[in-house]
Design a protein around this motif. Structure first.
Motif, PDB file in Angstrom:
ATOM      1  N   SER A 138       0.827  -1.201   0.000  1.00 20.85           N
ATOM      2  CA  SER A 138       0.000   0.000   0.000  1.00 20.85           C
ATOM      3  C   SER A 138       0.863   1.252   0.000  1.00 20.85           C
ATOM      4  O   SER A 138       2.000   1.244   0.496  1.00 20.85           O
ATOM      5  CB  SER A 138      -0.897   0.031   1.243  1.00 20.85           C
ATOM      6  OG  SER A 138      -1.782  -1.065   1.268  1.00 20.85           O
ATOM      7  N   LEU A 139       0.298   2.303  -0.535  1.00 24.58           N
ATOM      8  CA  LEU A 139       0.887   3.637  -0.478  1.00 24.58           C
ATOM      9  C   LEU A 139      -0.247   4.637  -0.348  1.00 24.58           C
ATOM     10  O   LEU A 139      -1.360   4.386  -0.826  1.00 24.58           O
ATOM     11  CB  LEU A 139       1.695   3.965  -1.744  1.00 24.58           C
ATOM     12  CG  LEU A 139       3.086   3.371  -1.916  1.00 24.58           C
ATOM     13  CD1 LEU A 139       3.621   3.713  -3.302  1.00 24.58           C
ATOM     14  CD2 LEU A 139       4.035   3.859  -0.845  1.00 24.58           C
ATOM     15  N   ARG A 140       0.047   5.790   0.263  1.00 25.87           N
ATOM     16  CA  ARG A 140      -0.916   6.888   0.283  1.00 25.87           C
ATOM     17  C   ARG A 140      -0.262   8.119  -0.326  1.00 25.87           C
ATOM     18  O   ARG A 140       0.750   8.604   0.186  1.00 25.87           O
ATOM     19  CB  ARG A 140      -1.403   7.199   1.694  1.00 25.87           C
ATOM     20  CG  ARG A 140      -2.557   8.204   1.680  1.00 25.87           C
ATOM     21  CD  ARG A 140      -3.142   8.487   3.034  1.00 25.87           C
ATOM     22  NE  ARG A 140      -2.386   9.458   3.794  1.00 25.87           N
ATOM     23  CZ  ARG A 140      -2.901  10.251   4.728  1.00 25.87           C
ATOM     24  NH1 ARG A 140      -4.188  10.176   5.010  1.00 25.87           N
ATOM     25  NH2 ARG A 140      -2.133  11.091   5.381  1.00 25.87           N
ATOM     26  N   LEU A 141      -0.860   8.587  -1.401  1.00 28.08           N
ATOM     27  CA  LEU A 141      -0.401   9.806  -2.054  1.00 28.08           C
ATOM     28  C   LEU A 141      -1.139  11.007  -1.489  1.00 28.08           C
ATOM     29  O   LEU A 141      -2.315  10.911  -1.134  1.00 28.08           O
ATOM     30  CB  LEU A 141      -0.624   9.729  -3.559  1.00 28.08           C
ATOM     31  CG  LEU A 141      -0.030   8.514  -4.288  1.00 28.08           C
ATOM     32  CD1 LEU A 141      -0.277   8.651  -5.787  1.00 28.08           C
ATOM     33  CD2 LEU A 141       1.434   8.348  -3.990  1.00 28.08           C
ATOM     34  N   GLY A 164      -8.860  15.607  -8.941  1.00 32.65           N
ATOM     35  CA  GLY A 164      -8.696  14.307  -9.574  1.00 32.65           C
ATOM     36  C   GLY A 164      -7.269  13.799  -9.482  1.00 32.65           C
ATOM     37  O   GLY A 164      -6.336  14.562  -9.240  1.00 32.65           O
ATOM     38  N   TRP A 165      -7.138  12.500  -9.646  1.00 32.83           N
ATOM     39  CA  TRP A 165      -5.835  11.839  -9.761  1.00 32.83           C
ATOM     40  C   TRP A 165      -5.768  11.148 -11.122  1.00 32.83           C
ATOM     41  O   TRP A 165      -6.735  10.515 -11.550  1.00 32.83           O
ATOM     42  CB  TRP A 165      -5.636  10.795  -8.668  1.00 32.83           C
ATOM     43  CG  TRP A 165      -5.305  11.346  -7.322  1.00 32.83           C
ATOM     44  CD1 TRP A 165      -6.173  11.558  -6.286  1.00 32.83           C
ATOM     45  CD2 TRP A 165      -4.014  11.751  -6.845  1.00 32.83           C
ATOM     46  NE1 TRP A 165      -5.502  12.073  -5.204  1.00 32.83           N
ATOM     47  CE2 TRP A 165      -4.175  12.189  -5.519  1.00 32.83           C
ATOM     48  CE3 TRP A 165      -2.736  11.773  -7.406  1.00 32.83           C
ATOM     49  CZ2 TRP A 165      -3.117  12.652  -4.748  1.00 32.83           C
ATOM     50  CZ3 TRP A 165      -1.680  12.236  -6.647  1.00 32.83           C
ATOM     51  CH2 TRP A 165      -1.874  12.669  -5.329  1.00 32.83           C
ATOM     52  N   ILE A 205     -10.088   7.711  -2.880  1.00 34.49           N
ATOM     53  CA  ILE A 205      -9.766   9.131  -2.917  1.00 34.49           C
ATOM     54  C   ILE A 205     -10.523   9.821  -1.791  1.00 34.49           C
ATOM     55  O   ILE A 205     -11.674   9.479  -1.492  1.00 34.49           O
ATOM     56  CB  ILE A 205     -10.111   9.748  -4.295  1.00 34.49           C
ATOM     57  CG1 ILE A 205      -9.588  11.184  -4.390  1.00 34.49           C
ATOM     58  CG2 ILE A 205     -11.611   9.674  -4.567  1.00 34.49           C
ATOM     59  CD1 ILE A 205      -9.698  11.778  -5.808  1.00 34.49           C
ATOM     60  N   SER A 206      -9.853  10.789  -1.169  1.00 38.62           N
ATOM     61  CA  SER A 206     -10.488  11.551  -0.095  1.00 38.62           C
ATOM     62  C   SER A 206      -9.894  12.950  -0.079  1.00 38.62           C
ATOM     63  O   SER A 206      -8.897  13.210  -0.756  1.00 38.62           O
ATOM     64  CB  SER A 206     -10.301  10.860   1.256  1.00 38.62           C
ATOM     65  OG  SER A 206      -8.923  10.763   1.582  1.00 38.62           O
ATOM     66  N   LEU A 221      -4.857   9.895  -2.081  1.00 35.34           N
ATOM     67  CA  LEU A 221      -5.193   8.679  -2.817  1.00 35.34           C
ATOM     68  C   LEU A 221      -4.578   7.513  -2.057  1.00 35.34           C
ATOM     69  O   LEU A 221      -3.364   7.333  -2.057  1.00 35.34           O
ATOM     70  CB  LEU A 221      -4.657   8.723  -4.249  1.00 35.34           C
ATOM     71  CG  LEU A 221      -5.079   7.543  -5.120  1.00 35.34           C
ATOM     72  CD1 LEU A 221      -6.595   7.604  -5.392  1.00 35.34           C
ATOM     73  CD2 LEU A 221      -4.318   7.535  -6.435  1.00 35.34           C
ATOM     74  N   GLN A 222      -5.431   6.771  -1.378  1.00 34.11           N
ATOM     75  CA  GLN A 222      -4.993   5.564  -0.674  1.00 34.11           C
ATOM     76  C   GLN A 222      -5.005   4.408  -1.665  1.00 34.11           C
ATOM     77  O   GLN A 222      -6.049   4.111  -2.244  1.00 34.11           O
ATOM     78  CB  GLN A 222      -5.917   5.268   0.502  1.00 34.11           C
ATOM     79  CG  GLN A 222      -5.567   3.986   1.259  1.00 34.11           C
ATOM     80  CD  GLN A 222      -4.236   4.075   1.979  1.00 34.11           C
ATOM     81  OE1 GLN A 222      -3.935   5.081   2.606  1.00 34.11           O
ATOM     82  NE2 GLN A 222      -3.432   3.021   1.877  1.00 34.11           N
TER      83      GLN A 222
END
Length: 123
Positions: free
Chosen positions: A17-20, A35-36, A70-71, A81-82
């Motif tokens: 996992s990564l969180r941007l 948006g991503w 997305i949050s 972005l999780q």
């Protein structure tokens, strides 16, 4: 002047996992959808996820549905972005973007983009 700065990319093994994060400035953050997108080597930039200015409605590409979330935190002027259950095909540069009009609805039209953050998923 609108500025978007992404962070949180890196190298991760498949299944990880990564969180941007994307920190925004220069616009009333809470009024704009975000948006991503991502772009892999030799490929076109593609949509990944979006979140309405309300923070209630979200949209996802089929390829990431159920794995990415997305949050947004309007107080911090940041969109996240999780990314879970990452796959090698998720390897790309990830960009955030901001909608061009306040309180907009689909179709979203983005007018500012960040520089991107690299995500590499090893098999």
């Amino acid at each position: 002047q609108v500025q978007l700065v992404e962070s949180g990319g890196g190298l991760v093994q498949a299944g990880g996992s990564l969180r941007l994060s994307c920190a925004a400035s220069g616009r009333t953050f809470g009024a704009y959808a975000m948006g991503w997108f991502r772009q892999a080597p030799g490929k076109e930039r593609e949509f990944v996820a979006a979140i309405a200015w309300t923070g209630i409605t979200t949209y996802y590409a089929d390829s990431v549905k159920g794995r990415f979330t997305i949050s947004r935190d309007n107080a911090k002027k940041t969109v996240y972005l999780q990314m879970n259950s990452l796959k090698p095909e998720d390897t790309a540069v990830y960009f955030c973007a901001v909608d061009s009009v306040p309180y907009g609805s689909r179709p979203l039209r983005y007018d500012y983009w960040g520089q991107g953050t690299q995500v590499t998923v090893s098999s």
